[in-house]
Design an enzyme around this catalytic site. Structure first.
Site, mmCIF file in Angstrom:
data_model
loop_
_atom_site.group_PDB
_atom_site.id
_atom_site.type_symbol
_atom_site.label_atom_id
_atom_site.label_comp_id
_atom_site.label_asym_id
_atom_site.label_seq_id
_atom_site.Cartn_x
_atom_site.Cartn_y
_atom_site.Cartn_z
ATOM 1 N N ASP A 164 0.862 -1.182 0.000
ATOM 2 C CA ASP A 164 0.000 0.000 0.000
ATOM 3 C C ASP A 164 0.896 1.229 0.000
ATOM 4 O OD1 ASP A 164 -2.753 1.214 0.365
ATOM 5 O OD2 ASP A 164 -1.742 2.056 2.110
ATOM 6 N N SER A 165 0.315 2.365 -0.316
ATOM 7 C CA SER A 165 1.083 3.602 -0.330
ATOM 8 C C SER A 165 1.492 4.044 1.071
ATOM 9 C CB SER A 165 0.276 4.717 -1.001
ATOM 10 O OG SER A 165 -0.937 4.932 -0.303
ATOM 11 N N CYS A 183 -3.682 -0.720 -2.294
ATOM 12 C CA CYS A 183 -3.873 0.689 -2.617
ATOM 13 C C CYS A 183 -4.852 0.835 -3.785
ATOM 14 C CB CYS A 183 -2.528 1.313 -2.981
ATOM 15 S SG CYS A 183 -2.604 3.022 -3.514
ATOM 16 N N GLU A 227 -3.184 9.300 8.446
ATOM 17 C CA GLU A 227 -1.754 9.134 8.699
ATOM 18 C C GLU A 227 -1.332 9.841 9.992
ATOM 19 O OE1 GLU A 227 0.419 7.373 7.049
ATOM 20 O OE2 GLU A 227 -0.526 6.922 5.116
ATOM 21 N N CYS A 250 -10.543 3.981 -0.864
ATOM 22 C CA CYS A 250 -9.156 4.121 -0.419
ATOM 23 C C CYS A 250 -9.021 3.321 0.860
ATOM 24 C CB CYS A 250 -8.807 5.594 -0.175
ATOM 25 S SG CYS A 250 -7.146 5.851 0.520
ATOM 26 N N HIS A 310 -7.243 3.726 3.356
ATOM 27 C CA HIS A 310 -7.150 4.549 4.556
ATOM 28 C C HIS A 310 -8.532 4.863 5.120
ATOM 29 C CE1 HIS A 310 -3.126 5.293 2.950
ATOM 30 N NE2 HIS A 310 -2.791 5.859 4.092
#
Length: 255
Positions: A7-8, A70, A147, A179, A181
């Site tokens: 993942d990013s 991702c 994040e 996404c 996240h």
């Protein structure tokens, strides 16, 4: 059996968690490209290059399956990864679309994601081809919120309102979190959106890989990141529910 996930950043840990829950004996290797997050702000060519570099790193561990956690990388690089690699490669977009179509009653479906994911139109095309009315919205500030460990509170609520205000006034009954996240904001998003089905790809992805992944291995888990931020350890523990040893990935190089 070994499965690699990249993942990013840390969002893909939500996918990793579901895979680990479904296949507890499977050996798992995770790579979070935290030095270059977010991919959603990058060009198509850069996203493809980063994805190939992440895949090459994981291939060194003789993995049997690769999961691209991702959404942005799945949008632009999945087909190229399937061509380059000799192992099964799975993305998160098709499972999310399938799940949304299953749960939506009126086929009015929203999708939110990074700028690149929404710009790619991959979700929109698949949903429209299935006869759905689609509302799409890029929410670029969601990733840095996650994040930073901000998943609740006034700041989060204000950002959610800024992005989703228009979607709330539509007739959609289902919203895809495009996404990895975003599931960490799912509770706050659900509270804001009200009577809307929230779909993330993690559980649907588990269903897709079940024909390929065998629950065999030593239950090992290695977590690699390309940058170790001060909050990384606590955030990994927050997502996975326990503390793990974190490793720094060496410099990535292209295939």
């Amino acid at each position: 059996m070994k499965l690699g996930v990249f993942d990013s950043g840390v969002g893909g840990l939500t996918v990793l968690k579901e895979i680990k829950k479904a296949f507890p004996s499977l050996d798992l290797i995770y790579l979070g490209d935290t030095a270059r997050v977010p991919y959603g702000e990058k060009s198509k060519d850069t996203i493809i290059r980063y994805s190939l570099e992440c895949a090459e790193f994981l291939i060194r561990f003789d993995i049997d399956l690769l999961v691209v956690a991702c959404n942005t990388a799945s949008s632009y690089a999945l087909d190229i990864l399937k061509e380059e690699l000799d192992i099964p490669v799975f993305g998160v977009i098709k499972p999310g679309v399938r799940k949304a179509l299953e749960v939506s009653k009126n086929r009015v479906i929203g999708v939110i994601g990074t700028k690149s994911t929404i710009k790619s139109g991959v979700y929109q095309r698949s949903l429209i081809e299935a006869g759905s009315v689609v509302y799409a919205k890029a929410c670029p500030l969601f990733v840095p919120l996650v994040e930073e460990g901000l998943t609740h509170g006034d700041i989060v609520n204000k950002v959610i309102d800024f992005y989703l205000r228009d979607l709330k006034d539509t007739q959609m009954d289902t919203l895809i979190l495009g996404c990895t996240h975003y599931p960490l904001l799912a509770e706050a998003i659900k509270n804001y959106m009200g009577d809307v089905q929230i779909v993330d790809s993690a559980s649907a992805l588990v269903e897709d890989i079940s024909d390929f992944a065998k629950n065999e291995g030593s239950s090992s888990l290695r977590l690699f990141f390309t940058d170790h931020s001060p909050s990384l350890e606590s955030f990994v523990e927050y997502v996975l529910g326990e503390r793990y040893k974190l490793e720094i990935a060496p410099m990535l190089c292209s295939l």
